[in-house]
Design a protein around this motif. Structure first.
Motif, short mmCIF file in Angstrom:
data_model
loop_
_atom_site.label_atom_id
_atom_site.label_comp_id
_atom_site.label_asym_id
_atom_site.label_seq_id
_atom_site.Cartn_x
_atom_site.Cartn_y
_atom_site.Cartn_z
N GLU A 1 -7.83 10.57 -7.09
CA GLU A 1 -7.74 10.68 -8.55
C GLU A 1 -6.52 9.96 -9.10
O GLU A 1 -6.49 9.56 -10.24
CB GLU A 1 -7.74 12.15 -8.98
CG GLU A 1 -6.50 12.90 -8.55
CD GLU A 1 -6.51 14.36 -8.95
OE1 GLU A 1 -5.70 14.72 -9.82
OE2 GLU A 1 -7.32 15.11 -8.39
N ASP A 2 -5.48 9.80 -8.30
CA ASP A 2 -4.23 9.20 -8.76
C ASP A 2 -4.07 7.73 -8.40
O ASP A 2 -3.23 7.05 -8.97
CB ASP A 2 -3.04 9.93 -8.12
CG ASP A 2 -2.87 11.34 -8.63
OD1 ASP A 2 -3.33 11.62 -9.75
OD2 ASP A 2 -2.27 12.15 -7.91
N GLU A 3 -4.83 7.25 -7.45
CA GLU A 3 -4.58 5.94 -6.86
C GLU A 3 -4.55 4.80 -7.88
O GLU A 3 -3.62 4.00 -7.88
CB GLU A 3 -5.63 5.66 -5.77
CG GLU A 3 -5.18 4.65 -4.78
CD GLU A 3 -6.05 4.66 -3.54
OE1 GLU A 3 -5.63 4.03 -2.57
OE2 GLU A 3 -7.13 5.28 -3.53
N ARG A 4 -5.52 4.73 -8.77
CA ARG A 4 -5.55 3.66 -9.76
C ARG A 4 -4.33 3.73 -10.68
O ARG A 4 -3.73 2.72 -11.01
CB ARG A 4 -6.83 3.72 -10.59
CG ARG A 4 -7.94 2.91 -9.97
CD ARG A 4 -9.14 2.81 -10.87
NE ARG A 4 -10.20 3.53 -10.15
CZ ARG A 4 -11.01 4.40 -10.68
NH1 ARG A 4 -10.96 4.68 -11.94
NH2 ARG A 4 -11.91 5.00 -9.95
N TYR A 5 -3.99 4.94 -11.09
CA TYR A 5 -2.83 5.11 -11.97
C TYR A 5 -1.54 4.68 -11.26
O TYR A 5 -0.71 3.97 -11.84
CB TYR A 5 -2.71 6.57 -12.43
CG TYR A 5 -1.53 6.79 -13.35
CD1 TYR A 5 -1.62 6.46 -14.70
CD2 TYR A 5 -0.33 7.28 -12.87
CE1 TYR A 5 -0.54 6.64 -15.55
CE2 TYR A 5 0.76 7.46 -13.72
CZ TYR A 5 0.64 7.14 -15.05
OH TYR A 5 1.72 7.30 -15.89
N LYS B 1 2.40 -1.95 -10.55
CA LYS B 1 2.28 -3.33 -11.04
C LYS B 1 3.12 -3.55 -12.30
O LYS B 1 3.87 -4.53 -12.40
CB LYS B 1 0.81 -3.65 -11.32
CG LYS B 1 0.58 -5.03 -11.88
CD LYS B 1 -0.88 -5.24 -12.21
CE LYS B 1 -1.08 -6.55 -12.94
NZ LYS B 1 -2.40 -6.68 -13.51
N TYR C 1 -1.15 2.55 -8.75
CA TYR C 1 -1.08 1.09 -8.57
C TYR C 1 -0.85 0.36 -9.90
O TYR C 1 -0.16 -0.65 -9.94
CB TYR C 1 -2.31 0.56 -7.85
CG TYR C 1 -2.24 0.79 -6.36
CD1 TYR C 1 -1.23 0.21 -5.59
CD2 TYR C 1 -3.16 1.59 -5.72
CE1 TYR C 1 -1.14 0.42 -4.23
CE2 TYR C 1 -3.08 1.82 -4.34
CZ TYR C 1 -2.07 1.22 -3.61
OH TYR C 1 -1.98 1.44 -2.25
N ARG C 2 -1.40 0.88 -11.00
CA ARG C 2 -1.14 0.28 -12.31
C ARG C 2 0.34 0.47 -12.67
O ARG C 2 1.00 -0.46 -13.14
CB ARG C 2 -2.03 0.90 -13.38
CG ARG C 2 -1.94 0.11 -14.70
CD ARG C 2 -2.70 0.72 -15.84
NE ARG C 2 -1.79 1.65 -16.49
CZ ARG C 2 -2.06 2.90 -16.78
NH1 ARG C 2 -3.22 3.42 -16.49
NH2 ARG C 2 -1.18 3.67 -17.37
N SER D 1 0.83 -1.20 0.00
CA SER D 1 0.00 0.00 0.00
C SER D 1 0.87 1.26 0.00
O SER D 1 2.08 1.20 0.23
CB SER D 1 -0.93 0.00 1.22
OG SER D 1 -0.16 0.04 2.41
#
Length: 170
Positions: free
Chosen positions: A148-152, A158, A154-155, A90
């Motif tokens: 607004e940034d979290e998905r970006y 990954k 984590y992608r 995280s």
């Protein structure tokens, strides 16, 4: 407070930060970031997920620990320094600096006013510190700017880890 109200509030903060400059604070935060990397002997991995988004990645035990990336829109920039928790994957902390042009200040081919804000977000604590003019403006019980940034992020994490581990296995 719902996300719309949080983002509206943050927009008003940008207005209040007109022509502020956070260069001193940003330099201190960059030194802190580099010191953390050095103190943990994190290994730098040269990789770009997107050629338009400069990225720096640092690994410990095959996991991304420190990530820095920058968006460079037409006028201004936004830069993030992300610290990850190796045990949980995280985000421990994210430092976000946004410098945006005041669109009404465009004269003779140049922008003359900018909004410069730094947000330090602690997602686990649901806390965000807001800075301008190298001073802390306030602390909020929110991580709204991170949403607004979290998905970006984590992608990006990954894909960067995948490329790092692919390289390591060769």
């Amino acid at each position: 407070m719902n996300i719309f109200i949080r983002l509206l509030f943050l927009s008003f903060l940008f207005i209040g930060c007109e022509n502020s400059n956070n260069d001193i604070l940003d330099s201190d935060l960059e030194k802190e970031f580099r010191t953390a990397i050095a103190n943990t002997n994190a290994e730098e991995f040269k990789y770009l997920e997107d050629g338009l988004v400069p990225q720096e990645s640092f690994f410990i035990d095959s996991k991304l620990k420190y990530l820095k990336f920058r968006f460079n829109p037409e006028a201004g920039f936004s830069e993030r320094r992300v610290y990850f928790d190796l045990k949980t994957d995280s985000i421990e902390r994210i430092v976000l600096r946004k410098v945006q042009a005041d669109w009404d200040s465009f004269e003779e081919g140049d922008y003359h006013k900018f909004h410069d804000s730094i947000f330090v977000v602690y997602p686990k604590l649901n806390k965000m510190d807001v800075y301008f003019d190298n001073e802390k403006l306030k602390s909020l019980n929110s991580k709204g700017i991170l949403l607004e940034d979290e998905r970006y992020i984590y992608r990006l994490k990954k894909n960067t880890e995948s490329q790092y581990n692919k390289k390591a296995s060769n």
